[in-house]
Design a protein around this motif. Structure first.
Motif, short mmCIF file in Angstrom:
data_model
loop_
_atom_site.label_atom_id
_atom_site.label_comp_id
_atom_site.label_asym_id
_atom_site.label_seq_id
_atom_site.Cartn_x
_atom_site.Cartn_y
_atom_site.Cartn_z
N ARG A 194 0.85 -1.06 0.15
CA ARG A 194 0.00 -0.05 0.03
C ARG A 194 0.62 1.31 0.03
O ARG A 194 1.80 1.32 0.70
N GLY A 195 0.25 2.20 -0.68
CA GLY A 195 1.20 3.41 -0.64
C GLY A 195 0.96 4.36 0.53
O GLY A 195 1.99 4.84 1.05
N ALA A 196 -0.29 4.34 1.00
CA ALA A 196 -0.40 5.26 2.20
C ALA A 196 -0.90 3.98 3.15
O ALA A 196 -1.76 3.37 2.85
N LEU A 197 -0.80 4.64 4.58
CA LEU A 197 -1.57 3.95 5.72
C LEU A 197 -2.45 4.75 6.58
O LEU A 197 -2.04 5.77 6.70
N LYS A 198 -3.40 4.19 7.02
CA LYS A 198 -4.45 4.65 7.84
C LYS A 198 -3.90 4.13 9.41
O LYS A 198 -3.53 3.11 9.32
N GLU A 199 -4.44 4.68 10.18
CA GLU A 199 -4.20 4.36 11.50
C GLU A 199 -4.85 3.09 11.66
O GLU A 199 -4.44 2.13 12.36
N GLN A 200 -5.93 2.47 11.17
CA GLN A 200 -6.66 1.50 11.32
C GLN A 200 -6.08 0.20 10.56
O GLN A 200 -6.14 -0.87 11.09
N ASP A 201 -5.36 0.57 9.35
CA ASP A 201 -4.71 -0.33 8.61
C ASP A 201 -3.70 -0.83 9.88
O ASP A 201 -3.18 -2.18 9.86
N VAL A 202 -2.87 -0.04 10.31
CA VAL A 202 -1.80 -0.60 11.30
C VAL A 202 -2.45 -1.40 12.54
O VAL A 202 -1.74 -2.43 12.84
N ARG A 203 -3.51 -0.91 12.89
CA ARG A 203 -4.13 -1.69 14.24
C ARG A 203 -4.60 -3.00 13.80
O ARG A 203 -4.33 -3.95 14.53
N ASP A 204 -5.13 -3.12 12.53
CA ASP A 204 -5.51 -4.57 11.85
C ASP A 204 -4.38 -5.39 11.85
O ASP A 204 -4.31 -6.47 12.01
N ALA A 205 -3.07 -4.71 11.40
CA ALA A 205 -2.02 -5.52 11.03
C ALA A 205 -1.53 -6.05 12.40
O ALA A 205 -0.91 -7.06 12.53
N MET A 206 -1.52 -5.14 13.50
CA MET A 206 -1.04 -5.52 14.83
C MET A 206 -2.05 -6.52 15.32
O MET A 206 -1.42 -7.44 16.11
N ARG A 207 -3.32 -6.63 14.93
CA ARG A 207 -4.17 -7.80 15.65
C ARG A 207 -3.40 -9.05 14.85
O ARG A 207 -3.74 -10.10 15.76
N GLU A 208 -3.27 -9.08 13.73
CA GLU A 208 -2.67 -10.24 13.24
C GLU A 208 -1.36 -10.80 13.61
O GLU A 208 -1.03 -11.81 13.84
N VAL A 209 -0.53 -9.69 13.85
CA VAL A 209 0.72 -9.94 14.74
C VAL A 209 0.54 -10.69 16.04
O VAL A 209 1.32 -11.70 16.56
N ARG A 210 -0.41 -10.14 16.75
CA ARG A 210 -0.97 -10.77 18.00
C ARG A 210 -1.05 -11.98 18.08
O ARG A 210 -0.49 -12.99 18.69
#
Length: 485
Positions: free
Chosen positions: A19-35
């Motif tokens: 993705r070219g740009a990230l939103k805060e929700q994108d990061v939080r979704d990714a962190m949920r998968e990392v968890r």
């Protein structure tokens, strides 16, 4: 060991990088998968929570979301957090700055690999640091425990304290100290007894030995395959014994990696060594940054170079360089290269250390390409006569049948190996035409790789990329077309 976790994290970060740009929700979704990935890897829950909170706080900052490559910035933040979780940028080393003999006390439960690790560390100190070491077994409970250490000592070339039946651990420790002083020993390793579980008798025995020997290092040996139980054991020991570090054994196994990731955060003690196999030299100093890079698929070039330096003898490298200068390359040279690859840990180990090689490693596994390929190639060359190895052109149809029978392979396999050899031999002759290795280096300096060998640079370094035939474009034999059995 971290393959499953690495694959899961790789999938998460591939989405972010795309993705070219990230939103805060994108990061939080990714962190949920990392968890979820960390919990599935058996990482302790408090450690996961702390890790996710730390990463999320930094990753949702405006400096990251508005950067040119936000996805890569998030990966870097995760990498830094992983390094910190594993122990920080500083590689923990043994504290040997004391008057000899410096005592290292090995503790742990029975079956964790304590005795084997004692011999491995002794060999490491002898070979890498030039220390004069001695080992002593204080395990009077497990049958043949003292004999086992004696045999291991003979294998690694390290002296062991002579066995006197009937002596108790404290008496053995006292005798070991006296012997070490008389023999001018630099490092004395005490292999203490273990139990099947943590009990007060075990702790009292270790405390008594520690009071007599005053160890500079007290290393807890834990089996990484036991998962979270290894962390629980470490907590129990650290609460009663003054531990200075941890040795994780069987890091080459199929454990999910949670013990390694949780150990430092839960106990506060650094992981100092990692056992990576059964052989006497299969132990590594634990480098947090390198392990983090491997988990995130960034490779571990430094470790690979170190393994190469250990596996390749200087005189062999110089001899091969001279032959390359003269444009010479025969089956004996190819065989030496194959053996060096085996000494470095084989195809799987090397692929795991190369950046971005996760998919290639998976492809090798899917096509049944493993270290047996190297063994079969060596067997083929070994079945040739000295004259045939020096001059493969002698291999006619009749000779190939004889070699195939002698190596347990097929004539087609002989033909594939000869073709690979011929392509590598052509490459050596190209190097000679360009003035040898020095001329090649000079051409690199003037026009880069493309100027030195047109068709090699700028077209990718994968097999069939227009580079040196048979070398996979990068200087090592392209084994992908060979012996897929």
């Amino acid at each position: 060991m971290f393959d499953s976790l690495s694959d899961r994290l790789g999938g998460v970060f591939d989405k972010l990088r795309g993705r070219g740009a990230l939103k805060e929700q994108d990061v939080r979704d990714a962190m949920r998968e990392v968890r979820i990935a960390l919990l599935e890897a058996d990482v302790a829950l408090p450690v996961v929570r702390r890790f996710i909170d730390q990463v999320t706080e930094k990753a949702v900052g405006q400096s990251v979301l508005r950067s040119v490559t936000p996805g890569q910035q998030v990966v870097k933040i995760v990498n830094d957090a992983l390094v910190e979780m594993l122990g920080g940028d500083v590689t923990p080393e043994l504290d040997l700055n004391a008057a000899p003999p410096v005592v290292i006390m090995m503790v742990g439960l029975q079956g964790s690999g304590k005795t084997t690790s004692t011999a491995k560390i002794a060999k490491l100190l002898k070979d890498k640091q030039g220390k004069k070491a001695m080992m002593a077994s204080l395990d009077v409970n497990r049958p043949a425990a003292q004999e086992q250490l004696k045999v291991l000592g003979e294998q690694v070339g390290v002296a062991t304290l002579p066995i006197i039946p009937g002596q108790q651990p404290t008496e053995i420790a006292t005798r070991a100290l006296q012997a070490a002083k008389l023999q001018a020993i630099d490092v004395l390793l005490l292999d203490t007894a273990g139990r099947l579980h943590v009990d007060q008798q075990l702790m009292d025995e270790m405390k008594a030995v520690a009071q007599i020997s005053n160890p500079r290092e007290t290393l807890l040996v834990v089996d990484s395959l036991t998962g979270q139980d290894a962390v629980n054991v470490a907590q129990s020991f650290s609460g009663q014994v003054d531990l200075t570090g941890v040795v994780l054994t069987r890091m080459d196994g199929d454990a999910r990696g949670g013990a390694a990731l949780s150990m430092r955060a839960v106990t506060g003690k650094p992981i100092k060594f990692a056992g990576t196999g059964e052989k006497a030299d299969a132990i590594e100093v634990f480098h947090p940054s390198r392990v983090a890079n491997r988990i995130l698929g960034m490779g571990d070039i430094v470790s690979m170079v170190e393994k190469a330096a250990e596996a390749v003898k200087v005189e062999d490298a110089e001899a091969l360089a001279k032959r390359m200068e003269q444009g010479k390359f025969d089956m004996n040279d190819l065989r030496m290269q194959l053996k060096q690859m085996q000494n470095m840990g084989g195809l799987g180990m090397l692929a795991g250390m190369m950046p971005g090689m996760k998919k290639a490693k998976a492809a090798m596994a899917a096509s049944n390409m493993d270290d047996k390929v190297l063994v079969r190639m060596d067997a083929i060359i070994g079945s040739m006569t000295p004259k045939e190895r020096a001059n493969p052109a002698l291999l006619n149809a009749k000779r190939k049948i004889r070699v195939a029978k002698g190596s347990g392979t097929q004539v087609q396999d002989i033909n594939k190996l000869i073709k690979m050899y011929q392509e590598m031999s052509k490459a050596m002759k190209q190097i000679k035409k360009m003035g040898g290795l020095k001329g090649l280096a000079a051409m690199f300096g003037k026009g880069g790789l493309d100027a030195a060998m047109p068709g090699l640079g700028g077209q990718g370094l994968g097999p069939g990329a227009g580079g040196l035939p048979g070398l996979g474009g990068g200087g090592a034999p392209d084994l992908s077309k060979f012996l897929k059995k």
